[in-house]
Design a protein around this motif. Sequence first.
Motif, mmCIF file in Angstrom:
data_model
loop_
_atom_site.group_PDB
_atom_site.id
_atom_site.type_symbol
_atom_site.label_atom_id
_atom_site.label_comp_id
_atom_site.label_asym_id
_atom_site.label_seq_id
_atom_site.Cartn_x
_atom_site.Cartn_y
_atom_site.Cartn_z
ATOM 1 N N PRO A 150 -25.200 13.282 -5.459
ATOM 2 C CA PRO A 150 -26.334 13.142 -4.983
ATOM 3 C C PRO A 150 -27.531 14.115 -4.655
ATOM 4 O O PRO A 150 -27.042 15.274 -4.582
ATOM 5 C CB PRO A 150 -26.032 12.551 -3.503
ATOM 6 N N THR A 151 -28.704 14.132 -4.872
ATOM 7 C CA THR A 151 -29.597 15.064 -4.847
ATOM 8 C C THR A 151 -30.921 14.756 -3.976
ATOM 9 O O THR A 151 -31.241 13.445 -4.124
ATOM 10 C CB THR A 151 -30.362 15.628 -6.067
ATOM 11 N N PRO A 152 -31.361 15.361 -3.194
ATOM 12 C CA PRO A 152 -32.368 15.240 -2.183
ATOM 13 C C PRO A 152 -33.396 14.452 -3.068
ATOM 14 O O PRO A 152 -34.076 15.018 -4.119
ATOM 15 C CB PRO A 152 -33.013 16.205 -1.622
ATOM 16 N N GLY A 153 -33.921 13.268 -2.485
ATOM 17 C CA GLY A 153 -35.082 12.801 -3.236
ATOM 18 C C GLY A 153 -34.692 11.533 -4.110
ATOM 19 O O GLY A 153 -35.669 10.526 -4.438
ATOM 20 N N ALA A 154 -33.601 11.663 -4.459
ATOM 21 C CA ALA A 154 -33.025 10.602 -5.538
ATOM 22 C C ALA A 154 -32.585 9.285 -4.823
ATOM 23 O O ALA A 154 -32.193 9.406 -3.841
ATOM 24 C CB ALA A 154 -31.740 11.180 -6.473
ATOM 25 N N LEU A 155 -32.810 8.337 -5.863
ATOM 26 C CA LEU A 155 -32.559 6.909 -5.046
ATOM 27 C C LEU A 155 -30.826 6.709 -5.366
ATOM 28 O O LEU A 155 -30.533 6.604 -6.732
ATOM 29 C CB LEU A 155 -33.204 5.702 -5.672
ATOM 30 N N PHE A 156 -30.241 6.438 -4.514
ATOM 31 C CA PHE A 156 -28.714 6.242 -4.717
ATOM 32 C C PHE A 156 -28.353 5.017 -4.006
ATOM 33 O O PHE A 156 -28.863 4.359 -3.080
ATOM 34 C CB PHE A 156 -27.901 7.379 -4.353
ATOM 35 N N GLU A 157 -27.278 4.465 -4.577
ATOM 36 C CA GLU A 157 -26.549 3.276 -3.934
ATOM 37 C C GLU A 157 -25.163 3.555 -3.676
ATOM 38 O O GLU A 157 -24.476 4.276 -4.556
ATOM 39 C CB GLU A 157 -26.419 1.830 -5.232
ATOM 40 N N VAL A 158 -24.734 3.251 -2.385
ATOM 41 C CA VAL A 158 -23.576 3.623 -2.215
ATOM 42 C C VAL A 158 -22.739 2.298 -1.439
ATOM 43 O O VAL A 158 -23.326 1.498 -0.982
ATOM 44 C CB VAL A 158 -23.282 4.749 -1.055
ATOM 45 N N GLU A 159 -21.227 2.270 -1.682
ATOM 46 C CA GLU A 159 -20.533 1.273 -1.114
ATOM 47 C C GLU A 159 -19.422 1.653 -0.239
ATOM 48 O O GLU A 159 -18.837 2.638 -0.564
ATOM 49 C CB GLU A 159 -19.972 0.385 -2.083
ATOM 50 N N GLY A 160 -19.430 1.247 1.023
ATOM 51 C CA GLY A 160 -18.413 1.696 1.684
ATOM 52 C C GLY A 160 -18.176 0.987 3.080
ATOM 53 O O GLY A 160 -18.892 -0.250 3.240
ATOM 54 N N ALA A 161 -17.319 1.406 3.868
ATOM 55 C CA ALA A 161 -17.370 0.287 5.182
ATOM 56 C C ALA A 161 -18.048 1.125 6.471
ATOM 57 O O ALA A 161 -18.294 2.278 6.456
ATOM 58 C CB ALA A 161 -15.831 0.672 5.695
ATOM 59 N N VAL A 162 -18.565 0.239 7.165
ATOM 60 C CA VAL A 162 -19.365 0.353 8.412
ATOM 61 C C VAL A 162 -18.317 0.892 9.404
ATOM 62 O O VAL A 162 -17.655 0.339 9.927
ATOM 63 C CB VAL A 162 -20.328 -0.772 8.589
ATOM 64 N N THR A 163 -18.808 2.102 10.113
ATOM 65 C CA THR A 163 -18.224 2.320 11.553
ATOM 66 C C THR A 163 -19.459 2.637 12.351
ATOM 67 O O THR A 163 -20.614 3.079 11.655
ATOM 68 C CB THR A 163 -17.540 3.761 11.143
ATOM 69 N N VAL A 164 -19.000 2.727 13.559
ATOM 70 C CA VAL A 164 -19.981 2.910 14.757
ATOM 71 C C VAL A 164 -19.813 4.026 15.529
ATOM 72 O O VAL A 164 -18.727 4.315 16.048
ATOM 73 C CB VAL A 164 -20.424 1.446 15.406
ATOM 74 N N TYR A 165 -20.771 4.992 15.814
ATOM 75 C CA TYR A 165 -20.774 5.911 16.401
ATOM 76 C C TYR A 165 -21.899 6.014 17.488
ATOM 77 O O TYR A 165 -22.731 6.218 16.905
ATOM 78 C CB TYR A 165 -20.481 7.282 15.530
ATOM 79 N N GLU A 166 -21.410 6.137 18.690
ATOM 80 C CA GLU A 166 -22.633 6.349 19.609
ATOM 81 C C GLU A 166 -23.544 5.199 19.431
ATOM 82 O O GLU A 166 -24.951 5.186 19.507
ATOM 83 C CB GLU A 166 -23.198 7.536 19.825
ATOM 84 N N ASP A 167 -23.064 3.883 19.254
ATOM 85 C CA ASP A 167 -23.801 2.592 18.784
ATOM 86 C C ASP A 167 -24.616 2.814 17.708
ATOM 87 O O ASP A 167 -25.614 1.750 17.479
ATOM 88 C CB ASP A 167 -24.858 2.379 20.091
ATOM 89 N N LYS A 168 -24.610 3.736 16.957
ATOM 90 C CA LYS A 168 -25.271 3.759 15.525
ATOM 91 C C LYS A 168 -24.565 3.571 14.436
ATOM 92 O O LYS A 168 -23.257 4.075 14.365
ATOM 93 C CB LYS A 168 -25.741 5.270 15.321
ATOM 94 N N PRO A 169 -24.879 2.818 13.514
ATOM 95 C CA PRO A 169 -23.812 2.639 12.290
ATOM 96 C C PRO A 169 -23.885 3.901 11.216
ATOM 97 O O PRO A 169 -24.889 4.553 11.316
ATOM 98 C CB PRO A 169 -24.573 1.475 11.588
ATOM 99 N N GLN A 170 -22.802 4.034 10.716
ATOM 100 C CA GLN A 170 -22.488 4.838 9.730
ATOM 101 C C GLN A 170 -21.953 4.613 8.791
ATOM 102 O O GLN A 170 -21.170 3.352 8.843
ATOM 103 C CB GLN A 170 -21.570 6.210 10.258
ATOM 104 N N MET A 171 -21.735 4.980 7.476
ATOM 105 C CA MET A 171 -20.935 4.510 6.494
ATOM 106 C C MET A 171 -19.512 5.585 6.133
ATOM 107 O O MET A 171 -19.887 6.923 6.049
ATOM 108 C CB MET A 171 -21.671 4.313 5.254
ATOM 109 N N ARG A 172 -18.585 5.090 5.605
ATOM 110 C CA ARG A 172 -17.655 6.029 5.135
ATOM 111 C C ARG A 172 -17.324 5.362 3.861
ATOM 112 O O ARG A 172 -16.989 4.321 3.534
ATOM 113 C CB ARG A 172 -16.420 5.761 6.022
ATOM 114 N N VAL A 173 -17.536 6.359 2.936
ATOM 115 C CA VAL A 173 -17.194 6.006 1.507
ATOM 116 C C VAL A 173 -15.735 6.610 0.984
ATOM 117 O O VAL A 173 -15.619 7.817 1.060
ATOM 118 C CB VAL A 173 -18.269 6.341 0.644
ATOM 119 N N THR A 174 -15.088 5.798 0.236
ATOM 120 C CA THR A 174 -13.480 6.159 -0.068
ATOM 121 C C THR A 174 -13.374 6.400 -1.519
ATOM 122 O O THR A 174 -12.567 6.581 -1.970
ATOM 123 C CB THR A 174 -12.534 5.442 0.613
#
Lengths: 363, 444, 512
Positions: free
Chosen positions: C373-397
């Motif tokens: 990944p490079t800044p500005g590029a359009l990427f697609e990621v797949e992973g599990a959603v986790t929540v930290y301080e009520d905000k969603p995050q993603m963890r890709v394995t």
Amino acid sequence: MKGFTHFMSGVAVASFGPWAIDAALAGNPIFFILGGACGILPDTLDFKFYRFFYHHDVYVEPDPANLDPQIVADEIARAVAMAHDENRYINLKLSSVRLGADHWQQYNVTFDNEKKEVVVTFGPVVNTGQVPIPGTEDLTTGVGRAPIKSRVIQTYDAALKVDIFDGPTIGLKPLGNEEGDLDLEFLPWHREWSHSLTMGAFLGLLWMIGAMLWAGLPVLEGLTGWKAILGGLFTHYSVAWQGFITIAACYGIHVIEDQLGHMGSNIFYPFTKNRTPGLQWMHSGDGLPNFLTVWISCILIFWNLHRAIPEPTYHFSLLHLLMVALIIPGLIMGALHWLFTRGTRVDAIVDTTDDEWSASKAG
Amino acid sequence: MEAFWMVLISCVIGTVISSVISCLPGLHIYNVMGAMVLGLLALETGGTMVPPEIFVPMMIGMVVGWAMLNTIPAVLLGAPDESAMFTVLPGQKYLLSGRGYEGTMITAVGGLAGAFFIIFVLGPFAPKYLPVAQEVLKGHMHWILWVIITFILMSEWPKGGNRGPAGWAKFYDAWKTLLAGLATFFLAGLLGFIILTRSPVDHEVAFQNIMPAFVGLFAIPWCLLNMISAADVPKQRVVKGLEVDGDLILRSVWSGGLGGGLAAYLPAVTGGVGGLLAGHATAQRDERIFIMGQGVSKFVYYVGSFMLLFVPGLGLTRGGGAWMMKTLYVPTTYSDYYLALGSIAIASAVAYLMMSPLARMVLWFIDRFNYRHVSTFALVIIIVMVLAVTGWVGMFIAVVSTGIGLLPVLFGSRRLNCLGILLLPMACNMAGFGEVITRWLRLT
Amino acid sequence: MTDSKKVLPGHETQSDDINCPSCGRFVGPASRCPYCKAKIPRRMSLVVFQWAAIFLATVGLFLLYLMARSREVPVVMLGNIQPTMNFGQIRVVGQAATDGRIFRNGGMGFTVSDGTGSMMVFTSQRQAQELEARNMIPKAGDSVNFVGGLNLAEDKSSMRLVSVDDFQLTRAPAATIKLKDITMDLDGSSVEVTGQVMDLVVPAAGSKRPYSLKLKDDSGEVAIKFWQTDYDRIEGKDVLNGAFIRARVTVGSYEGKLDLKLSSGADLEILDGPPSAPAPTPAQKAAATYRQSKPSRARDFSRGRSVAATSLSVSAVTADMDGKTIRVRGRVESITPPQEGTQQPFVLILADNGSRLRVAYWPSVDEVIAIKPTPGALFEVEGAVTVYEDKPQMRVTSGYKVKLVNDMPASQPTVDESKAVPVSSISEADKGQTRVVKGVLGPARSLKSGVAYSLTDDSGTIDLILWNALVPEDVQAPLEEGVRVVATGEVGIYEGQLQIKAAAGRSVMTIR
């Protein structure tokens, strides 16, 4: 020590050579193979080759159909008499007695120098795991006793116990003193020439010569100054000298490890003629020292591989590794062992049989 | 239905199925799992999707049940003939002395201890430390395999040459077994090169292309040997207590966990090889530790290798079960990891509880039926399975493999040498010169 | 003395057959008693069975070998591959959908497509070396025909090349075109150019920069870039300057400009004199030039998993999705690699219409990502959603689940020049912080795994460190002494000196 312990020690020693890791990363496993193979090679030479060509003067082969300890005692006494009368080294072979597919008759030989006699007793029938079969302790009764002409001095405290597969060899060596005493050498074909640092260096030299012939003559044109020429030679013959160091060091670690036990080795054969007695810190088959050596070897290999990573993702020190992989698990295991065995009296089993000899048969 | 109940029920069902299958000699759970994968794919083709919450715990249950209960046929249906001149394994000694039930239960205790080891030691630490180990070792697997091969070949000691005068005759007598071992290893390795490079098995069922070879190397010689020369099994006693204590269990976990762990982590290394290495490393002599250690080792090997697929951030696939699972589902999250650990725990408990009744049932069976007939029945199952999955080509491979698998039996060398089928080609391929050999063999 | 009336324990079950009928001693499977030498009747020697087994094993193995050798490996369409074919060997006839890429471990990989599907093909280090030596590293559009071993998984199926000898490669025909006709429309294509070498710029010793060859024909002039390994393979390279050559180049772009790369050193031919071939017609060009087609859509192996078939936008990810595995598409706002000596994950910030999503993955995952990944590029990621301080995050394995969709920046430049700070304002207190600096590069200094420049602005000088693993080659290529750049990266201290460690991706940009 046991074969696997020597083997892993050899691999660990090989891993200290940066060339071994570089070669491995390029898909060449040769230095690690050499390390392990040379680590176990001294025992391989003895147990797989030399012993089958070792000459014996007297063979004691008890008859399974007529297990008479007196016959065995008489034969041993005859061998002692030969050494005494002819004043020469006598090799005596005590053959095993096979009774069935998984049954062997155990017998013990003791030299009573006070009474100047050899005592032979038949023990229980054991299975191939050297475990006595219940109810066979008194199957063969009686004790064989025969007078011996000389005292037989045992410097190595191995009991002469014969049971599974191959029986041991005893060397009876006249000590040349006025009393005509004989020195008892257990397994005289073992830990002799094969267990010497010089043998390791010799094998390394063979490799080096072979590798140099394979590499051919170097091209040193354009190199000026002895440093540059020496550098060119080292580069051209890198496999030769790297192999020499690996073989000599990994073979040598076997000899050094064996020196921690009882029997010792003939360290500088042919410059030394006899085995130098070991430090007697352990028996070669003791579980804990063997395991610790194997495990520490694994840790050192791991550490050396980690050090060779140019930009590791994970950073840790050797102390950290030792704590995580050795000290903390060791303390936990020790505590659990104490917990499970507290209050129970554990009699230390002192088996003075040469463990390496037993292990070679069980392996 | 709630996911919790779906997981629980499918896990228990998988365990029960595999527990029963484990008692049938000759069948391997990976063959059954293969059939299950085929079934799931067929359902999918038909438009019915089975959610992973059902088949993942079920497959875990099957692996756990197998790892725990396969001891039953190994001990109770592996009676060696006394006229065979070779070493008798401790488990079989228990059988021949009427203590087969005790032998199987000691192994089961080992399996249970292995489950504790996986849940409470491997489970918490694997996500933290295995990625570190993987980073350090990933470029070095090939020489680790070569070193293991070297040890396997160098550590077999001669069993003959015990009597008679020194000389070549004695040397040959001693080396017969070693030469047979070397021949077995290299013939099996050659077979491995053929199968892994240019398998004659139809590509449509390639995921089972090594199965006929394994059946021929290990299962068929075992059946044949039993059919030809099975001993009369004495009346077996069922006991209420076992001659084990905490320290014995601890030492078994130490030895078996190390062996099983090695086998689970290293590619192409099976439980037998791991057990051999651990046995040499820990130098345990007590037969009970050997038997219980086998239980631990087998459990940690089968279940541990399957579990590695679930370790977050590791991405390791080890063992046939994990490869089959991967074609259906690739675990990615901690949720999957907890699902796996939970299923292992539940399945282990269920499998252990089934051990005693199933062992008694097999003992009753042995008492009622001729031992040779059991082995014949097992052989028929094996042949039908090979034919059904891989056809006549697979059967031919099985026959050839049987020839190789009989060598260690007849010469008294280690059967472990048969693993040359995987070790040799994989070590060559991983070092990068596998193609040199296949080119020389004109296979490529 | 032996009590002969007793039977040994365990021997109750022992057959009499194993004892010598003459003397009664144990003889095992021997056909002659080793004690009394009596022949054991009705016993076929074990040796017979031993030799029978050896015979069966060797003859059977030989027949199996003949069978395997004579068997044709079946051609299978990639779209017809089933999970039950895992570990099988199949022949693939198709086209390389991507250029062969050499990995850090020395192996090589490319994507093959046959019109029904596409799949990644891996080779070992040795195979890659052999292919390179034979000039058979595939380029996009080349026709390939080979046998591969399948390695199928739900999410990342691939093949392993079985044999280099069996690998057949037909280079896609490349049109010889005028230099002025090379435009951005040909991006990703291989073309053949002819002309005279006007200049060959050799990189300084230790520099990580490529060679630059200025080529001129009657229509214009271009620069062709290549690396040392390619230069070493050019036949007659000593007389390149001023020579007329024909070369096959891959058309690319960098910061909106044409970027021509020599396909391979073996693809440059020195001609005896000026090329005389007439320029091809546009129709010929169209027929001969391979335009990189989009690889076929990968097979969907989701098999009932709860991952939506289509990607979500960043703003659609909510805390309610905790524990679910989702696929998200967004622009890379920043990528932060773990700090040295820590066990932190890579942190990728995906942005979309003002929404931001934190995506984390471990270094082991990053290693597998084909295009980082490079800044500005359009990427697609797949992973599990986790929540930290009520905000969603993603963890890709899985590194295979971080995929480039489009590497063209959306609108804003990669490095925001307006955020540049004077070099003198950076102090030790800023260690670990990200800063943007702007200035003129000094001479390059080669590092073990990267390159260092001094960067000078009106207020002072600071070292700019570019690690090869983080900053792509094409970003580093135009950098040289005297070039004015704007760069972003983390402030670090090495041997008491402040430095800026260029961030991963397009973190350095040349400016006027």
